[in-house]
Structure formats: C-alpha cells, structure tokens
Motif scaffolding. Structure first.
Motif, PDB file in Angstrom:
ATOM      1  N   GLY A 223      65.849  38.301  37.147  1.00  0.00           N
ATOM      2  CA  GLY A 223      64.523  39.048  37.216  1.00  0.00           C
ATOM      3  C   GLY A 223      64.000  38.640  35.771  1.00  0.00           C
ATOM      4  N   ARG A 224      63.324  39.628  35.068  1.00  0.00           N
ATOM      5  CA  ARG A 224      63.016  39.596  33.865  1.00  0.00           C
ATOM      6  C   ARG A 224      63.971  39.037  32.889  1.00  0.00           C
ATOM      7  NH1 ARG A 224      59.306  43.561  29.925  1.00  0.00           N
ATOM      8  NH2 ARG A 224      58.252  41.695  29.031  1.00  0.00           N
ATOM      9  N   PHE A 225      65.130  39.744  32.877  1.00  0.00           N
ATOM     10  CA  PHE A 225      66.238  39.222  31.911  1.00  0.00           C
ATOM     11  C   PHE A 225      67.437  38.820  32.845  1.00  0.00           C
ATOM     12  CE2 PHE A 225      63.630  41.898  29.261  1.00  0.00           C
ATOM     13  CZ  PHE A 225      63.218  40.971  28.266  1.00  0.00           C
ATOM     14  N   ASN A 226      67.907  37.602  32.329  1.00  0.00           N
ATOM     15  CA  ASN A 226      69.416  37.135  33.225  1.00  0.00           C
ATOM     16  C   ASN A 226      70.287  37.851  32.455  1.00  0.00           C
ATOM     17  OD1 ASN A 226      69.959  35.617  30.894  1.00  0.00           O
ATOM     18  ND2 ASN A 226      68.563  34.211  31.761  1.00  0.00           N
ATOM     19  N   PRO A 227      71.752  37.785  33.123  1.00  0.00           N
ATOM     20  CA  PRO A 227      72.817  38.423  32.344  1.00  0.00           C
ATOM     21  C   PRO A 227      73.104  37.828  30.886  1.00  0.00           C
ATOM     22  CG  PRO A 227      73.163  37.938  34.749  1.00  0.00           C
ATOM     23  CD  PRO A 227      71.835  37.303  34.516  1.00  0.00           C
ATOM     24  N   ALA A 308      58.937  29.550  34.632  1.00  0.00           N
ATOM     25  CA  ALA A 308      59.301  30.831  35.181  1.00  0.00           C
ATOM     26  C   ALA A 308      60.114  30.764  36.278  1.00  0.00           C
ATOM     27  CB  ALA A 308      58.086  31.787  35.035  1.00  0.00           C
ATOM     28  N   LYS A 309      59.525  29.732  37.107  1.00  0.00           N
ATOM     29  CA  LYS A 309      60.056  29.650  38.621  1.00  0.00           C
ATOM     30  C   LYS A 309      61.702  29.224  38.455  1.00  0.00           C
ATOM     31  CE  LYS A 309      56.142  28.023  41.096  1.00  0.00           C
ATOM     32  NZ  LYS A 309      55.762  26.826  42.012  1.00  0.00           N
ATOM     33  N   GLU A 310      62.083  28.412  37.433  1.00  0.00           N
ATOM     34  CA  GLU A 310      63.366  27.936  37.385  1.00  0.00           C
ATOM     35  C   GLU A 310      64.297  29.136  36.600  1.00  0.00           C
ATOM     36  OE1 GLU A 310      63.252  24.150  35.390  1.00  0.00           O
ATOM     37  OE2 GLU A 310      61.884  23.208  36.849  1.00  0.00           O
ATOM     38  N   HIS A 311      63.980  29.803  35.746  1.00  0.00           N
ATOM     39  CA  HIS A 311      64.763  30.781  35.114  1.00  0.00           C
ATOM     40  C   HIS A 311      64.449  32.035  35.445  1.00  0.00           C
ATOM     41  CE1 HIS A 311      66.115  27.407  32.631  1.00  0.00           C
ATOM     42  NE2 HIS A 311      64.753  26.824  32.475  1.00  0.00           N
ATOM     43  N   HIS A 312      63.562  32.556  35.930  1.00  0.00           N
ATOM     44  CA  HIS A 312      63.237  33.909  36.151  1.00  0.00           C
ATOM     45  C   HIS A 312      62.383  34.072  37.363  1.00  0.00           C
ATOM     46  CE1 HIS A 312      64.962  35.012  32.417  1.00  0.00           C
ATOM     47  NE2 HIS A 312      64.280  34.122  31.832  1.00  0.00           N
ATOM     48  N   ASP A 313      62.895  33.565  38.667  1.00  0.00           N
ATOM     49  CA  ASP A 313      62.155  33.447  39.822  1.00  0.00           C
ATOM     50  C   ASP A 313      61.688  34.834  40.330  1.00  0.00           C
ATOM     51  OD1 ASP A 313      64.722  33.810  40.379  1.00  0.00           O
ATOM     52  OD2 ASP A 313      64.610  32.708  42.116  1.00  0.00           O
ATOM     53  N   LEU A 314      62.454  35.608  40.517  1.00  0.00           N
ATOM     54  CA  LEU A 314      62.235  36.975  40.750  1.00  0.00           C
ATOM     55  C   LEU A 314      61.217  37.833  39.852  1.00  0.00           C
ATOM     56  CD1 LEU A 314      66.096  38.126  41.948  1.00  0.00           C
ATOM     57  CD2 LEU A 314      64.119  37.089  43.300  1.00  0.00           C
ATOM     58  N   TRP A 315      61.515  37.587  38.850  1.00  0.00           N
ATOM     59  CA  TRP A 315      60.495  38.370  37.819  1.00  0.00           C
ATOM     60  C   TRP A 315      59.151  37.707  38.150  1.00  0.00           C
ATOM     61  CZ3 TRP A 315      57.754  35.590  33.794  1.00  0.00           C
ATOM     62  CH2 TRP A 315      57.131  36.178  33.224  1.00  0.00           C
ATOM     63  N   LEU A 316      59.294  36.526  38.374  1.00  0.00           N
ATOM     64  CA  LEU A 316      57.827  35.900  38.521  1.00  0.00           C
ATOM     65  C   LEU A 316      57.092  36.080  39.859  1.00  0.00           C
ATOM     66  CD1 LEU A 316      55.822  33.706  37.458  1.00  0.00           C
ATOM     67  CD2 LEU A 316      57.030  31.822  38.944  1.00  0.00           C
ATOM     68  N   LEU A 320      53.549  37.808  40.019  1.00  0.00           N
ATOM     69  CA  LEU A 320      52.245  37.176  40.732  1.00  0.00           C
ATOM     70  C   LEU A 320      51.820  38.094  41.707  1.00  0.00           C
ATOM     71  CD1 LEU A 320      53.401  33.634  41.033  1.00  0.00           C
ATOM     72  CD2 LEU A 320      51.837  34.704  39.496  1.00  0.00           C
ATOM     73  N   ALA A 321      52.748  38.999  42.417  1.00  0.00           N
ATOM     74  CA  ALA A 321      52.448  40.097  43.510  1.00  0.00           C
ATOM     75  C   ALA A 321      51.741  41.101  42.961  1.00  0.00           C
ATOM     76  CB  ALA A 321      53.612  40.402  44.183  1.00  0.00           C
ATOM     77  N   GLU A 322      51.927  41.612  41.793  1.00  0.00           N
ATOM     78  CA  GLU A 322      51.278  42.746  41.026  1.00  0.00           C
ATOM     79  C   GLU A 322      50.000  41.981  40.628  1.00  0.00           C
ATOM     80  OE1 GLU A 322      53.666  43.916  37.850  1.00  0.00           O
ATOM     81  OE2 GLU A 322      55.054  44.857  38.990  1.00  0.00           O
ATOM     82  N   GLU A 323      49.896  40.984  40.120  1.00  0.00           N
ATOM     83  CA  GLU A 323      48.508  40.334  39.718  1.00  0.00           C
ATOM     84  C   GLU A 323      47.504  40.255  41.090  1.00  0.00           C
ATOM     85  OE1 GLU A 323      49.080  36.849  37.626  1.00  0.00           O
ATOM     86  OE2 GLU A 323      49.756  37.783  35.917  1.00  0.00           O
ATOM     87  N   SER A 324      48.008  39.649  42.328  1.00  0.00           N
ATOM     88  CA  SER A 324      47.408  39.554  43.590  1.00  0.00           C
ATOM     89  C   SER A 324      46.813  40.770  43.876  1.00  0.00           C
ATOM     90  CB  SER A 324      48.138  38.976  44.556  1.00  0.00           C
ATOM     91  OG  SER A 324      47.489  38.970  45.652  1.00  0.00           O
ATOM     92  N   ARG A 325      47.617  41.891  43.825  1.00  0.00           N
ATOM     93  CA  ARG A 325      47.249  43.285  44.368  1.00  0.00           C
ATOM     94  C   ARG A 325      46.094  43.706  43.371  1.00  0.00           C
ATOM     95  NH1 ARG A 325      53.001  44.318  45.140  1.00  0.00           N
ATOM     96  NH2 ARG A 325      52.908  45.272  43.182  1.00  0.00           N
ATOM     97  N   TYR A 326      46.346  43.555  42.050  1.00  0.00           N
ATOM     98  CA  TYR A 326      45.216  43.900  41.027  1.00  0.00           C
ATOM     99  C   TYR A 326      43.798  43.376  41.237  1.00  0.00           C
ATOM    100  CZ  TYR A 326      42.637  44.535  36.859  1.00  0.00           C
ATOM    101  OH  TYR A 326      41.627  44.737  35.953  1.00  0.00           O
ATOM    102  N   GLU A 327      44.101  42.070  41.653  1.00  0.00           N
ATOM    103  CA  GLU A 327      42.736  41.297  41.764  1.00  0.00           C
ATOM    104  C   GLU A 327      41.976  41.553  43.290  1.00  0.00           C
ATOM    105  OE1 GLU A 327      43.983  37.152  41.440  1.00  0.00           O
ATOM    106  OE2 GLU A 327      44.385  37.204  39.275  1.00  0.00           O
ATOM    107  N   GLY A 328      42.986  41.885  44.209  1.00  0.00           N
ATOM    108  CA  GLY A 328      42.528  42.365  45.557  1.00  0.00           C
ATOM    109  C   GLY A 328      41.849  43.560  45.399  1.00  0.00           C
ATOM    110  N   GLY A 329      42.374  44.567  44.672  1.00  0.00           N
ATOM    111  CA  GLY A 329      41.894  45.698  44.647  1.00  0.00           C
ATOM    112  C   GLY A 329      40.697  45.816  43.888  1.00  0.00           C
TER     113      GLY A 329
END
Length: 337
Positions: A223-227, A308-316, A320-329
C-alpha cells in the motif's frame, strides 16, 4: 613554691614525652631526600572508596544533594558512559556503515525495472514533506552534536586541539538543546499525518513472503507504506519518545527525580540515541543510494509512475481510481456546450 616547681617539672616532662612519641611519626612523613612526603600517611583513593562507598558532607543550602561528594552509582555510570558506551556505540555505528556498504556492493542499487515512464504521480504533499524535513534536519543536528558529546574527546579533540574543541562543543551543546524542540514538533506532525497509513495490513504478510522487493524475480505488493517503511515509522516513534522524554529530564535536571534517576535517564538517552542513529542511517541509505527514484518522493513530492507500480502498486491503483472518479465527477458537473 615547692608545688609550683613540681608542676613545672611535670609540664616539661609531658612536653618531652610528646616530642619523643611524635618523632617517629614525623620521620615517616619525610621522603628519601629528607623533604616532607604529603602522601606517606594518606589512604589511597581506592581503599577509601571501598571503606566509604558513599561520602557526604554538610551544606547550609536547602539542596541536600549538593552534600553528596561520592556515591556508588556514580562510578557505575562513569564506567557505562566512558567505557561501554564508547565501545558499544562504535560497534553499532561502524557496523551499520559496514553492513550498508556490503549491501551496496553485493546487491547494488535497486533500479526501476521497467525504466522511467516520464509520468509523475504525487506521493507526498508539501506539508507532509515539510514535516519530514523538519524532523530529519533537527535529527541530523541532534545526532552530530550528540555524537560529539560521546566521541568528541576521542576523535575530534586530538585533531583540532583543546581550545577549538571547547568552542565547538559549547556551540554544539546549545544547538543540541534547542534543536530538540524542533525534533519533537516534527515527530508529533509525522505521527498525526502518517499514523493510519502505517497500521498493519494483510498485504504486509505477502510483501514479506515475496522478499520485500529485494528479489528481482518476485513482486512484493504494498500500500502507501510497505512493512519496511512501517517498521522504520514505529521504531522511530518509540525511539523518539524515549530520547525526547529522557532528554528533557536532562535539559531540566532534578525536577522530581534524584541523582540515580538522572544517571538512568542519561544512559537511556545515550543508548537509544545510538540505536536511533543506526536506524536512520539505514533509512537514509534506502532513500538515496539503495533505491532509484526513492529520494524524489520527499525531494519533489512526486515519483515516477513505474516506480510506484513496482514498489507501491496497491496505493497507486487506489490513487489513480480516486483521480479518475474526481475527474469524472468534475466532467459531469460541467455543463455541455
């Protein structure tokens, strides 16, 4: 008259007897050259300390602690500070540097496997980076000035001489004391800003199973931070609390505590600080030499999309989903022309 004469004889006899008895004692205080030897009849310090482990005097001021000249815990504290801390601290600090150098030589720098995409993603906002650098800068000042307190007499004094060392240490003392307030402020901000993102999650177990990204053939989801980052966060939090609490006890001495408790606070402060420095050295290594693209996160606040994809893919993916929803709205709320 007869009684007075007898009294005079008695006084003279007593004086002669005193001289005869004192003569051997006086002769023992003379050295081989006939000069007085002040140490001839003096008990050596170690014998005195064995006989009297705690020596107190009498004072007229209200602070009775000022009457304590020697107390047993003082010698224990001196051994810890002047012997154990020097050797232990040197082993921890130098050992950490050696291990990090070996990691760099063996593993090399962790590169972005897919290369840079050229597209940036915001990872840390300006205030988050401010909080980090406030804490980081004050910690570096505290670390350098603190290491001078522990190792300055051994490392720096022989090089620059006593006068320059005295001036530098005087300035370092004030820098150390006042930097502590900035460090505590930054630590509080970091705790508040990043607490939720550093709570344990199920994905952390999978990250550990996949080798934390150090095995190139495996992908470690995070996620945003790994263990690893979470471990640094929590260890820094507990170490920060320990050095801050013990440091303020030393900064404002004897407020509700005695001499033995002051000595304990100093030992805790020094030991935890040494381990804290070693932890942050590893953190600095990962964020600079150890991993490509990591420093940019706190340097500019933005990271490469492939990093970001390689080290924090879930956070990315979440971002991106939040940005897509914001742009769509935002687009749906804009009237059509």
């Amino acid at each position: 008259m007869f009684c007075l004469a007898r009294l005079r004889l008695l006084v003279v006899g007593a004086a002669l007897f005193s001289i005869i008895v004192a003569a051997p004692v006086f002769s023992q205080k003379l050295g081989p050259d006939g000069a007085p030897d002040p140490d001839a009849s003096v008990i050596d310090q170690s014998t005195l300390l064995k006989q009297f482990p705690r020596i107190e005097g009498r004072v007229d001021i209200p602070d009775t602690k000022a009457a304590v000249l020697i107390q047993p815990m003082g010698r224990t504290w001196e051994y810890i500070h002047e012997v154990l801390l020097h050797w232990g601290g040197a082993v921890v600090i130098i050992g950490t540097i050696v291990l990090l150098a070996a990691a760099y030589l063996i593993l090399g720098r962790i590169r972005i496997a897919a290369g840079r995409s050229g597209r940036k993603v915001v990872r840390f906002k300006a205030f988050e980076r401010f909080s980090h650098w406030l804490t980081a800068t004050s910690f570096v000042l505290l670390g350098l000035t603190g290491l001078n307190i522990t190792f300055g007499k051994i490392v720096l004094l022989p090089v620059i001489g006593p006068e320059a060392f005295s001036e530098i240490s005087q300035v370092a003392k004030y820098v150390h004391n006042f930097s502590s307030f900035a460090f505590v402020s930054g630590l509080i901000l970091i705790v508040v800003l990043f607490f939720r993102d550093n709570l344990p999650q199920k994905v952390d177990i999978e990250w550990i199973k996949q080798g934390g990204g150090f095995i190139k053939s495996k992908h470690a989801p995070a996620g945003r931070f790994n263990p690893g980052e979470k471990a640094v966060y929590w260890l820094s939090l507990f170490a920060g609390i320990a050095v801050s609490a013990s440091g303020f006890l030393l900064l404002f001495p004897f407020y509700g505590i005695n001499i033995a408790e002051m000595q304990l606070a100093q030992v805790v402060h020094a030991v935890v600080a040494i381990l804290f420095v070693a932890l942050i050295l590893a953190h600095i290594y990962i964020g600079t030499l150890g991993m490509e693209g990591a420093f940019e996160a706190m340097g500019t606040g933005e990271v490469d999309l492939n990093w970001a994809k390689e080290h924090h893919d879930l956070w990315l993916a979440q971002k991106l989903a939040e940005e897509s929803r914001y742009e769509g709205g935002h687009a749906s709320a804009t009237p059509a022309e």
